[in-house]
Design an enzyme around this catalytic site. Structure first.
Site, PDB file in Angstrom:
ATOM      1  N   ASP A   1      80.205  63.436  49.588  1.00 38.07           N
ATOM      2  CA  ASP A   1      81.346  64.333  49.758  1.00 38.07           C
ATOM      3  C   ASP A   1      81.503  64.688  51.239  1.00 38.07           C
ATOM      4  OD1 ASP A   1      83.506  65.823  49.006  1.00 38.07           O
ATOM      5  OD2 ASP A   1      82.348  67.534  48.285  1.00 38.07           O
TER       6      ASP A   1
ATOM      7  N   THR B   1      88.614  65.277  52.776  1.00 34.80           N
ATOM      8  CA  THR B   1      89.899  65.964  52.839  1.00 34.80           C
ATOM      9  C   THR B   1      90.602  65.684  54.161  1.00 34.80           C
ATOM     10  OG1 THR B   1      88.790  67.933  53.717  1.00 34.80           O
ATOM     11  CG2 THR B   1      89.116  67.819  51.328  1.00 34.80           C
TER      12      THR B   1
END
Length: 333
Positions: free
Chosen positions: A103, A152
């Site tokens: 992540d 992101t």
């Protein structure tokens, strides 16, 4: 004495298979074709990179990929892998068909990122043993794993790392109907009877993000459990929204305060972010990364070279009448 009904999660809210996954139709179709081909070949798959806003299913899809490939999932983050030795320790404990989910992969340190290149391309790990003139490089084989990266901020991933992923998939925000389906599914899993109108009310306030929708639903579950309600209806959800300070389209009290500061305190003239940060007693990054993205996305806020301005749509939501002055800058009536 009244015995309160216990509401427990029957299982995790994350879906286990692609058939159970709601939304992201194009991504799901691509993944299904990809995974079916891998299972048919019986060989190692290429690696996958997900990018998109937070809370829209990147981690959930990595769990599904591990299940579809009949492997185990190892979850870590780019910030957690600070040394090359950390990556080596993780990789040597994996087995064939396992999935390594990284992540916020854009936060990997440069030495760790470069160590990942031969792992992605050739399933080999190059490590250096010793120091000085006696140092030597040892190439260790790595199990045939699938690396799934998530970020992101795609632009912060270096081109050499980004180009080594065989599948690059963008996840976008969900539609209101998809969010409502997710809420109804989650309510069934948590054994919460919910009316369709209540599910629709939560969906309208979830900012088209499953993570926010499930968070609101869990708080609604608390109200149902504490007050021993028979079902979750629109009356209960309205009480919950008043308690949480969430308006009809998901704006928080801070969002409304931000808009009113521009529209009323500064007469809806362009305002710089530093001025807004001082006026709200908030950090600049909080404004730029937490408050503004949703307001820009729904068309309530406009960024100009001179500063931030509330749009007519935003002023209408706040019941503030505006007019255009001769230089086309909105101002209060």
């Amino acid at each position: 004495m009244t015995i309160k009904r216990k509401i427990k999660d029957i299982k995790q809210l994350r879906p286990k298979t692609l058939s159970d996954y709601v939304g992201q139709g194009a991504v799901v179709k691509t993944l299904k074709l990809f995974l079916d081909a891998v299972n048919k070949r019986g060989g190692a798959t290429e690696h996958i990179l997900f990018y998109g806003p937070p809370g829209i299913g990147k981690t959930t899809l990595s769990h599904i990929i591990a299940n579809e490939l009949n492997g185990n999932l190892k979850v870590t983050s780019g910030a957690a892998i600070t040394k090359t030795g950390d990556l080596a320790a993780i990789l040597t404990n994996l087995k064939d068909n396992d999935v390594l989910f990284i992540d916020e992969i854009h936060r990997l340190p440069k030495p760790v990122e470069e160590m990942l290149y031969p792992v992605i391309e050739e399933y080999f790990l190059d490590i250096i043993i010793g120091k000085g003139p006696s140092a030597r490089t040892v190439r260790l084989p790595v199990p045939k794993i699938t690396i799934v990266g998530a970020t992101t901020k795609l632009a912060l991933i270096s081109a050499p790392l980004r180009d080594r992923f065989g599948l690059l998939l963008r996840l976008d925000y969900y539609s209101i109907s998809e969010i409502q389906s997710i809420i109804e599914r989650s309510a069934e899993i948590m054994n919460i009877p919910i009316t369709r109108s209540a599910a629709g009310q939560i969906a309208n306030r979830a900012r088209r993000t499953p993570r926010i929708a499930n968070r609101i639903l869990k708080r609604a579950r608390d109200m149902v459990e504490v007050n021993d309600y028979k079902e979750l209806d629109s009356k209960i959800t309205e009480s919950l929204f008043n308690l949480l300070d969430i308006d009809s389209i998901g704006l928080s009290d801070l969002d409304i305060q931000y808009l009113r500061t521009i529209a009323e305190k500064f007469q809806n003239t362009p305002v710089g972010v530093e001025t807004l940060a001082s006026a709200l007693s908030e950090d600049r990054r909080t404004i730029e990364e937490y408050i503004e993205p949703y307001l820009l996305r729904i068309g309530f806020l406009k960024k100009t070279p001179r500063g931030r301005v509330v749009t007519p749509k935003g002023c209408s939501h706040l019941n503030i009448n505006i007019k255009l002055d001769p230089v086309d800058q909105p101002s209060l009536v």
